[in-house]
Design a protein around this motif. Structure first.
Motif, mmCIF file in Angstrom:
data_model
loop_
_atom_site.group_PDB
_atom_site.id
_atom_site.type_symbol
_atom_site.label_atom_id
_atom_site.label_comp_id
_atom_site.label_asym_id
_atom_site.label_seq_id
_atom_site.Cartn_x
_atom_site.Cartn_y
_atom_site.Cartn_z
ATOM 1 N N GLY A 52 0.808 -1.213 0.000
ATOM 2 C CA GLY A 52 0.000 0.000 0.000
ATOM 3 C C GLY A 52 0.839 1.260 0.000
ATOM 4 O O GLY A 52 0.524 2.233 -0.703
ATOM 5 N N VAL A 53 1.905 1.267 0.780
ATOM 6 C CA VAL A 53 2.809 2.421 0.792
ATOM 7 C C VAL A 53 3.494 2.567 -0.562
ATOM 8 O O VAL A 53 3.642 3.678 -1.096
ATOM 9 N N CYS A 54 3.913 1.456 -1.133
ATOM 10 C CA CYS A 54 4.551 1.487 -2.450
ATOM 11 C C CYS A 54 3.605 2.059 -3.497
ATOM 12 O O CYS A 54 3.996 2.907 -4.318
ATOM 13 N N LEU A 55 2.344 1.627 -3.478
ATOM 14 C CA LEU A 55 1.360 2.141 -4.426
ATOM 15 C C LEU A 55 1.098 3.630 -4.194
ATOM 16 O O LEU A 55 0.987 4.412 -5.153
ATOM 17 N N SER A 56 1.015 4.031 -2.924
ATOM 18 C CA SER A 56 0.773 5.444 -2.618
ATOM 19 C C SER A 56 1.915 6.323 -3.120
ATOM 20 O O SER A 56 1.688 7.397 -3.692
ATOM 21 N N MET A 57 3.134 5.878 -2.930
ATOM 22 C CA MET A 57 4.285 6.642 -3.416
ATOM 23 C C MET A 57 4.303 6.709 -4.941
ATOM 24 O O MET A 57 4.714 7.726 -5.530
ATOM 25 N N ALA A 58 3.856 5.627 -5.586
ATOM 26 C CA ALA A 58 3.784 5.647 -7.048
ATOM 27 C C ALA A 58 2.756 6.657 -7.527
ATOM 28 O O ALA A 58 2.960 7.363 -8.525
ATOM 29 N N LEU A 59 1.623 6.765 -6.833
ATOM 30 C CA LEU A 59 0.603 7.750 -7.193
ATOM 31 C C LEU A 59 1.127 9.169 -6.966
ATOM 32 O O LEU A 59 0.878 10.074 -7.776
ATOM 33 N N GLN A 60 1.836 9.377 -5.861
ATOM 34 C CA GLN A 60 2.418 10.699 -5.610
ATOM 35 C C GLN A 60 3.434 11.046 -6.694
ATOM 36 O O GLN A 60 3.460 12.178 -7.201
ATOM 37 N N SER A 77 -4.298 9.991 2.798
ATOM 38 C CA SER A 77 -5.343 9.208 3.456
ATOM 39 C C SER A 77 -4.930 7.744 3.583
ATOM 40 O O SER A 77 -5.124 7.124 4.634
ATOM 41 N N LEU A 78 -4.358 7.181 2.515
ATOM 42 C CA LEU A 78 -3.898 5.791 2.572
ATOM 43 C C LEU A 78 -2.767 5.619 3.577
ATOM 44 O O LEU A 78 -2.715 4.625 4.313
ATOM 45 N N MET A 79 -1.850 6.574 3.630
ATOM 46 C CA MET A 79 -0.755 6.502 4.598
ATOM 47 C C MET A 79 -1.288 6.501 6.028
ATOM 48 O O MET A 79 -0.855 5.705 6.875
ATOM 49 N N ARG A 94 10.047 4.240 4.257
ATOM 50 C CA ARG A 94 10.726 2.974 4.524
ATOM 51 C C ARG A 94 11.060 2.837 6.022
ATOM 52 O O ARG A 94 10.859 1.777 6.619
ATOM 53 N N TYR A 95 11.553 3.915 6.604
ATOM 54 C CA TYR A 95 11.911 3.879 8.016
ATOM 55 C C TYR A 95 10.666 3.675 8.893
ATOM 56 O O TYR A 95 10.697 2.924 9.878
#
Length: 583
Positions: free
Chosen positions: A457-465, A488-490, A550-551
């Motif tokens: 989910g974080v990976c997808l959110s960063m891709a959208l950003q 919101s996802l984060m 990541r951290y």
């Protein structure tokens, strides 16, 4: 058999079509048809003392061939010959019932030829029809006596079925259908459906399947000549199947219903029948089937309809109707067994639908995905992106997921990632579509709440950003909504896994935006207004940093024993490291 001219029945049609309004009241019919169907009848003993003296004086246990011929002639005169005198007609029908009882009790099936079997069925139906026409809605001794006569004729019909079936089942069924066609009484749906149900209940599954196919063929053929009658026959078939809780509908018949419904929504010149007139009736049938089907049948319907949607041959207007039915079936499938793992048979077709360039088809794919994934009923909580605050309660229900769900998500993570990013860039300019995509992502987070989905989910959110920041063709309003969805996802991931350090970082970004760029935070707006001090350029401090996310994940899951690594997403953005994340 039904295609041959039937002179004996044709002479009866005039009477059969008279006073039809009396039969349209189902209240009286239900009282009469309360007689048990043939499937529940006990072995019947006929009381020969109640027959006319002309028949009891025969003095033999079984009728001879000559006597059978005499009764055959008499039966035709009593039941299949038209006359104007209504009282004489009534006496003839009473006599016809007695003749049928005598034939059933005193002869063997070997003495009954195919043609005579047809006449016996027509005679029984003629008697039932006559006595039902005499019914009235009021009560009283006379009405009680009339109902008694009608029930007796129905019992005689049941005994006739037991006598003729299985030797003459096909002939009996065709005779019944011919009677209804020639008399044109399909509009009396309860009458027709009850009698056909009795016929179908007298045979085995193989013949029943063939008979239902014949009814469907009759419906198709009638669409070319009389659409109204075809809808009436479909209503009769619906009543029959619904009374049996659709247990007589196997996969072959279900496939036929689906093909007819699809054809009604996609009319073409090469169609042999006019299915458009049956659209509402077929949809009603399919909706009624769902609650009575098992899991395999429901899954068959979902896969069949998704494969059809993938062809994108349904018009936008009809897609709303078709999609509503598909969503209904998907909800039934999920509600039937909430703990069931996700089906791999469905997911590829759903992703293919989501990746469509047509907005409505892609939106339908998301809605079907919601129905299949949302087993804990969290969808309404995710109606629109919001900030999930650290110390608040949102009544989220985290699913106790199975290893099969997690393994399925792992196999399709890259496809989900790519499909979601591409569709958000293509259709995300529409606020409704962005909200439905957000629901899809959020549901996966709560339905499979593990470290792997959190990292994905974080990976997808960063891709959208990243897409919102780097894309040159994206509108400013669209970019604002994407950034609001990302935060919101984060916050949702932090809320699910109680990631305190990650929460600190997310709240820092939210606070910075609240002061200088509130348009980057939820809620999503149709139109954004900017103050003079608002930052409209991509200031790095207002966006998430890859190493910080990541951290945050590492601090959240570092105490878990097993380690997995999410593969790099198919974008330029590297996947977040999940060192220390539970497998």
């Amino acid at each position: 058999m039904r295609n041959q001219p039937q002179t004996a029945l044709s002479s009866h049609v005039t009477l059969a079509t008279a006073r039809m309004s009396n039969l349209k009241s189902t209240e009286g019919l239900r009282k009469v048809f309360a007689t048990p169907s043939i499937g529940s009848l006990a072995p019947l003993q006929l009381d020969t003392r109640r027959m006319s003296s002309a028949h009891t004086n025969l003095g033999v246990k079984k009728l001879k061939n000559a006597q059978v011929e005499v009764l055959k002639q008499e039966l035709t005169e009593c039941c299949l010959t038209h006359m104007q005198d209504s009282y004489r007609v009534h006496l003839n029908r009473l006599q016809g019932v007695r003749i049928l009882d005598a034939l059933i009790a005193m002869t063997t099936i070997s003495k009954i030829g195919a043609e005579f079997a047809i006449h016996m069925v027509w005679a029984a139906l003629s008697c039932i029809h006559h006595f039902l026409l005499r019914l009235r809605t009021e009560n009283g001794l006379l009405q009680w006596f009339r109902r008694r006569q009608a029930r007796k004729s129905i019992k005689t019909f049941d005994r006739l079925l037991m006598f003729l079936v299985p030797v003459y089942y096909s002939i009996v069924f065709n005779a019944v259908m011919t009677f209804f066609e020639e008399a044109n009484i399909w509009e009396v749906e309860y009458f027709c459906s009850n009698l056909i149900e009795r016929v179908l209940g007298s045979t085995d599954d193989k013949h029943r399947y063939e008979s239902i196919n014949e009814i469907i063929s009759l419906i198709e053929n009638t669409t070319l000549t009389n659409p109204l009658t075809s809808r009436q026959i479909l209503q009769v078939l619906f009543d029959i199947a619904d009374a049996q809780h659709w247990k007589w509908i196997d996969e072959g018949l279900l496939n036929k219903f689906l093909e007819m419904y699809y054809s009604s929504l996609t009319p073409e010149d090469n169609h042999h029948y006019n299915y458009e007139s049956l659209e509402k009736g077929l949809e009603t049938c399919l909706r009624a089937m769902g609650p009575n089907f098992d899991d395999n049948q429901l899954l068959f319907m979902i896969c069949w309809m998704l494969n059809v949607v993938a062809t994108e041959r349904i018009s936008d207007d009809n897609l709303l109707t078709f999609g509503s039915l598909l969503e209904h079936i998907a909800n039934l499938y999920t509600e039937r067994a909430p703990k069931r793992p996700l089906s791999e048979r469905v997911l590829p077709s759903v992703l293919k639908t989501i990746s469509s360039n047509n907005l409505l088809y892609s939106l339908l794919g998301h809605r079907i995905l919601h129905s299949l994934v949302d087993r804990c009923k969290n969808k309404l909580i995710f109606d629109s992106p919001r900030i999930f605050l650290r110390n608040s309660r949102y009544n989220l229900v985290l699913n106790q997921f199975s290893k099969a769900d997690k393994a399925l998500f792992q196999r399709y993570r890259e496809a989900l990632h790519k499909t979601t990013v591409d569709s958000m860039l293509t259709h995300g300019v529409h606020k409704l579509y962005l909200e439905n995509t957000y629901i899809s992502i959020a549901l996966f987070m709560v339905e499979i709440p593990c470290a792997y989905t959190a990292a994905a989910g974080v990976c997808l959110s960063m891709a959208l950003q990243d897409a919102a920041l780097d894309s040159k063709n994206i509108q400013m309003t669209h970019a604002h909504r994407l950034h609001a969805t990302v935060v919101s996802l984060m916050s949702l991931i932090c809320y699910i896994h109680r990631a305190e350090v990650f929460y600190d970082y997310v709240e820092t970004i939210v606070d910075r935006r609240a002061n200088f760029a509130p348009h980057l935070n939820p809620p999503l707006m149709l139109k954004y207004k900017y103050a003079q001090h608002h930052v409209l350029w991509n200031k790095p401090e207002l966006f998430f940093e890859d190493w910080e996310t990541r951290y945050g994940l590492w601090r959240c899951f570092k105490n878990q024993e097993n380690i997995v690594v999410v593969q790099t997403a198919p974008t330029n953005l590297p996947a977040p490291s999940t060192s220390g994340i539970e497998k």
